[in-house]
Structure formats: C-alpha cells, structure tokens
Design an enzyme around this catalytic site. Structure first.
Site, PDB file in Angstrom:
ATOM      1  N   SER A 160     106.500 108.770  21.334  1.00  0.00           N
ATOM      2  CA  SER A 160     107.144 109.995  20.923  1.00  0.00           C
ATOM      3  C   SER A 160     108.531 109.795  20.298  1.00  0.00           C
ATOM      4  O   SER A 160     109.017 110.688  19.622  1.00  0.00           O
ATOM      5  CB  SER A 160     107.284 110.939  22.121  1.00  0.00           C
ATOM      6  OG  SER A 160     108.144 110.369  23.091  1.00  0.00           O
TER       7      SER A 160
ATOM      8  N   SER B  18     106.643 105.222  24.656  1.00  0.00           N
ATOM      9  CA  SER B  18     107.311 106.035  23.628  1.00  0.00           C
ATOM     10  C   SER B  18     108.520 105.387  22.964  1.00  0.00           C
ATOM     11  O   SER B  18     109.028 105.925  21.978  1.00  0.00           O
ATOM     12  CB  SER B  18     107.734 107.392  24.214  1.00  0.00           C
ATOM     13  OG  SER B  18     106.625 108.241  24.276  1.00  0.00           O
TER      14      SER B  18
ATOM     15  N   LYS C  43     117.703 110.356  20.855  1.00  0.00           N
ATOM     16  CA  LYS C  43     116.515 111.216  20.928  1.00  0.00           C
ATOM     17  C   LYS C  43     116.902 112.598  21.466  1.00  0.00           C
ATOM     18  O   LYS C  43     117.772 112.701  22.339  1.00  0.00           O
ATOM     19  CB  LYS C  43     115.495 110.548  21.844  1.00  0.00           C
ATOM     20  CG  LYS C  43     114.116 111.194  21.887  1.00  0.00           C
ATOM     21  CD  LYS C  43     113.174 110.352  22.748  1.00  0.00           C
ATOM     22  CE  LYS C  43     111.762 110.907  22.791  1.00  0.00           C
ATOM     23  NZ  LYS C  43     110.848 110.059  23.602  1.00  0.00           N
TER      24      LYS C  43
END
Lengths: 493, 93
Positions: free
Chosen positions: A171, A195, A96
């Site tokens: 996310s 997330s 990420k």
C-alpha cells in the site's frame, strides 16, 4: 543515464550558468544521506536549496506519477547544520498519509477522514522535530493501507516511475514512487503484510520493515495492530540503516515498544552473518514469475561467490502464512475500523438514530476493499466460525513463528524474492486473491515479527526491477544492513 | 455462504449493502474462503500457541499532570457536531 547526461553538460557550462545550475546539482537518486549531510555542514548546499529542489522535482514529475498528495507549506529548515546535528537534519522526506503530524491533514487516503487534521504528534513527528528533519509532505497510499497497488486511494492511483502504465505496488506506493523518482531523498511508509517491501521491489528502491516493537506505532493509524510497523524507503541500504537508527527509539507511550535492553539480548545471541537459508519448496510454488525465480537464483549464486554459505531449509508451515494473514489481519481491521463512527471525528453522515449514523458514515466513507475486509474480519470472528478461522489462524501463527525463530538457530538470514512478480499493468490483476498473493513472500515476517528488507536485484528484459528479500532474527536489523550492503555491491558489479 | 448470511454480516459490520452488492461479496468471499480453508488441513493443537508477545502488562507511572481541558478545543475542533464542551450524539435509547 540521466546523471551522466547532467554531468557531461555541466562541464560545457560557463561559470555564470554553473552558479545558476547549482541548485539543481544534487540528484537525490545518486547521492547518499551521509554525502548530503557533509555538504550541508560545509555549506556546499543549504537545506533550503534541498527543499527547493525537492519541491521543483515534485512540480515537474508528480503530475504523471501522483506520489505526493500534499506539499506542506513552510517546510522546516534548520538554522545551522553542524557535526552535532542529526544525519537527517535538513534533508527532504515524504511520509505516508497515515502518520500523524499535529495540525496537518492526514487521511489514510480515505474519504472517511478527508478533512481530518491530526490532534496529536506521532512518535515519528517527535523524532523529526528533534532531528530537525525537513518534512516535504504526504505521500499516497491504498485506502487505510489495504491494497497492493495504490489504486484504492481517494486521491487516485500512483504510477510506477519505471513505467507509468504499471502499478507501483502498495500500500505504500506513494513513498516508494517519490523516492524512486527522486522527489525526496527518502520516505517513511508502513508495512502490515509487505506494504513497504513489495512497492520498494516494484519501484526499484530499498524498503525495510523493522522488527515488531522496534519503531513506535504511536500516531500511526492502526490497521492491524499486531502486524503494523513503520519503516524507511531509501536509495541505498546505507541510507535505510541511517533512517532506521534514527526512528528505532523506545517509546513508553507505545505499549508494544520493546526496550533497548531486551533488544540487545537478541543481538548478543546472533552475531554471525554468513549462512543464508533458502526455503526452496516455498519458492517453487505456482504463480511465481519465471524470471523472478531465475533472477533470485543468479543473485544467490553471486552471494555464494562472495563467501556466503547457502543452505536449503525446510519450513513446512510457511506456505500457510498468507491464509493465516488473511484471517488475522481482517479480524483486526474489523475492530480497528470500528472507531470511525461519525461522532468524534472524521466524516459524519446523518441518520434517524445512532445505528443509522454509523452505517451511513461507514457506507459512504469507506471504499470497496476496506468494506470487504471489515466484512471478512467480522465473519472470521463471528460466533460459530471463530474457532475454525480466527483461533485456528492464531495457533498457526504461533507455530509459524516458532518455525521461523527456530530456523534462525541454523541460519543467519532467510532469503526469498520480495514479490512473486515484477510491476504489472493497471487492471491486469483484479480479483482479490491474485492481489493478495502479491504478499506471499513478505507476510510471514509480519506474522512472526522478524525484521526484513527488500533490495533492488537488477531488472528484467522489460527494464522492470526485481527485489531480493532478506529477513533476520528479532531485533537484528544490523544483519540486514551488513548483508544488504554486500548484496548491493555485488549486484552493481 | 448464502446471500442472507452476507446481508447479516453487513448488518453486523454496520455497512449498508444492496442485494446486488451482496451478490458481488458472495462471489468474492467464496474465492477468499476457499483459499483460507487451506489451513483446515493443518493439524494443530490450540495449546501449541507460541508465546510471541515481547511486552506484557507494560506499565508506567501515571505522573503526567495535564491542565484540565488542555486538549478539549483541539479534539472538539474535529468533531462533526458538538454542544458546548460535549460531542453531540443522537439519543441512544
């Protein structure tokens, strides 16, 4: 299905074409890290072939899915992989876009950091170096990890590989979609309120949030410091366990990292793994999709048949978790986002005085959701309102934590669905509250610090994945993996 | 929350917003605060705070000796404006 097709056509090939086909033989979706590790040791495949395969998969699929936002040049390839090597050595991974690798661009998908290059290594980067991991690139995310759909990224939205007209969750939608579409073998994301687990559920992969303090946050861009965790996305519980065991090192440079001795005291107290508690009244709230609840009940029934004892538990404060979370989290966000001041690094928008520089930089650098949360956080912390919101929420957070920790005196695992809905269409949910509700089942364990995992639990009539969510006592990740493997097996039958 | 409060909040948060945007935030915050206010129904003593911090006063020896300036170049390379070895900032007072 796809794998069957590949195997079938494989038999029809001549030996010459089989040699050419060799580098495409590994399907990340149907192998395991252990199998790949064995093949890397025996020389049946090489790390450079795996990296090539990953990069080919990205060029083939990323145009539609937009999971990967940068493929790094010169991916590390270990010289030799032996029995002594890490299980992750030479295996392609994506991370990420909020975890720092010195010298690499890292932006948290925000315009305020568009050009930023990491000036130091995260603990994850240090572990990757020691383990000789092959880092492929950066994966997409909601701006500053604030969102549940991966639509707020400066790089555009990520699409759900199961159905590209639907959101991948967020996310960490990029890492989830990259694993779900077989671009990489596994990925790392961050989880502040769900997330990792919610996108894992929506994309049909395994996603895990470790105990707070189990994985170092050094070099993870802080969103909400008391809630942030780093964890894996994988195709199987077994893989998630291997990844977790690699990254769960104590780190003296993270003041909230918990020593292994202290973790062991929790593990010694919680040996059994047979009783699953279900917070029944919490599940039967408004807004949970019917087929999600049906799937959950059926899946739990299967666990019962496997010999697990299922009991309903009453957790009366649990329903307040989401409201508490949306006070504590924006409060910490408003503080953490203050560091992007346009002076030391990141975007700079000039102004007449220093205050104007701050304002112009933030106004131009942040998207709507980030601004909304900074404002909300500023409000709940402002004098006159902080007793009513921030301090009240903090007290309630303590009470919820006590409630959950005490529940684990009677049960070994708490089970719920991961998300109240399956993957929804882009634009279907717009107002902030309906998006915030996506995290209703996941946020409690960020507030309390407990480890939790989302495991695929079959699909609905439209082929959209369901997720089963298990949580365990502090530092008892092992319980999640044990029950998770049982669950995985029974769902496959 | 009225519009003036929204504008004040934006000022505190160091964000420029237009009058029009203030209307949008007003609508958003009404919905959000309405949801958050559900916690006001819970009767809880602040003294009930449950100790969750597992690490307290985490200390370590200050024994890592770095050469002076060894991080300067890499950090300044990210700065929007520098002057020699310094970040450049507009006059504060």
């Amino acid at each position: 299905m796809r794998n069957k097709f590949i195997r079938k056509s494989h038999y029809k090939m001549t030996w010459q074409s089989q040699v050419l086909f060799k580098k495409y033989m590994i399907n990340f979706k149907t192998t395991t890290i252990t199998e790949l590790h064995k093949k890397l040791i025996s020389g049946e495949v090489s790390s450079s072939e795996l990296v090539q395969q990953s990069k080919s998969a990205i060029s083939e699929k990323n145009g539609d899915i937009n999971a990967i936002i940068e493929v790094f040049d010169g991916t590390f390839i270990p010289e030799k992989i032996t029995e002594k090597s890490s299980l992750l050595a030479g295996i392609p991974v994506a991370v990420k876009d909020n975890i720092l690798f010195k010298g690499h661009t890292v932006t948290a998908a925000s315009n305020i950091l568009a050009e930023y290059k990491a000036t130091y290594n995260s603990k994850i980067a240090d572990i990757f170096n020691t383990s000789e991991v092959s880092l492929i690139g950066r994966a997409n995310m909601d701006e500053m990890a604030m969102g549940t759909t991966t639509e707020t990224s400066r790089y555009g939205s990520t699409k759900n590989p199961v159905d590209i007209t639907r959101v991948p969750g967020g996310s960490s939608g990029g890492p989830a979609a990259a694993v779900a579409s077989g671009m990489v073998m596994y990925a790392l994301g961050s989880d502040t309120g769900g997330s990792i687990r919610q996108p894992a559920s929506l994309c049909g992969v395994v996603g895990m949030k470790p105990s707070y303090g189990a994985v170092s946050r050094r070099g993870l861009m802080a969103m909400s410091s008391s809630l942030d965790t780093i964890g894996p996305f994988a195709n199987s519980v077994e893989d998630a366990e291997i990844i977790f065991n690699e990254i769960a090192e104590y780190d003296e440079l993270d003041a909230t990292s918990v020593s292994l001795e202290k973790r062991a005291t929790y593990q010694d107290k919680n040996k059994n793994n047979k009783i699953i508690g279900i917070p029944r009244s919490f599940l039967e709230m408004d807004g949970i999709q019917n087929d999600v609840l049906e799937n959950f009940n059926k899946s739990i029934e299967k666990m019962k048949n496997l010999g697990y004892e299922i009991i309903d538990i009453d957790l009366p404060l649990l329903k307040h978790s989401l409201a508490v979370y949306y006070i504590v989290q924006p409060a910490e966000v408003s503080s953490n986002m203050a560091r992007y001041d346009g002076i030391r690094y990141g975007l700079h928008k000039d102004g007449d005085n220093i205050l104007d520089i701050y304002k112009n930089t933030k106004t131009s650098g942040y998207g709507d959701e980030v601004k909304r949360r900074i404002m909300l956080g500023t409000y709940v912390l402002s004098s006159g309102y902080s007793d009513e919101y921030y301090y009240k929420a903090n007290a309630l957070r303590g009470a919820i934590t006590r409630e959950i920790h005490e529940a684990f005196n009677n049960v070994d695992i708490i089970a719920t669905p991961t998300a109240p809905s399956t993957a929804f269409k882009f634009g279907e949910k717009k107002d902030p509250i309906s998006l915030y509700l996506e995290d209703v089942f996941t946020v409690p364990y960020n507030l309390t610090g407990n480890p939790a995992i989302s495991i695929p639990s079959g699909v609905n009539n439209d082929g959209l994945p369901f997720g089963m969510h298990f949580s365990a006592p502090m530092f008892c990740e092992k319980k999640l993996f044990e029950i998770g493997k049982d669950f995985e097996n029974i769902i496959k039958q | 929350m009225n519009k003036e409060e929204i504008l004040k909040l934006a000022e505190l948060a160091r964000i420029n917003i237009t009058e029009e945007e203030a209307d949008g935030y007003k609508k958003d915050f009404e919905g959000i605060l309405n949801y958050l206010n559900s916690i006001q129904s819970v009767d809880i003593e602040f003294s009930q705070f449950y100790e969750t911090n597992l690490t307290k006063n985490s200390m370590r020896d200050d024994d890592k000796i770095y050469d002076s300036g060894s991080f300067t170049d890499v950090l300044l390379a990210e700065a929007p404006e520098i002057d020699g070895d310094y970040f450049k900032v507009k006059k504060v007072l």
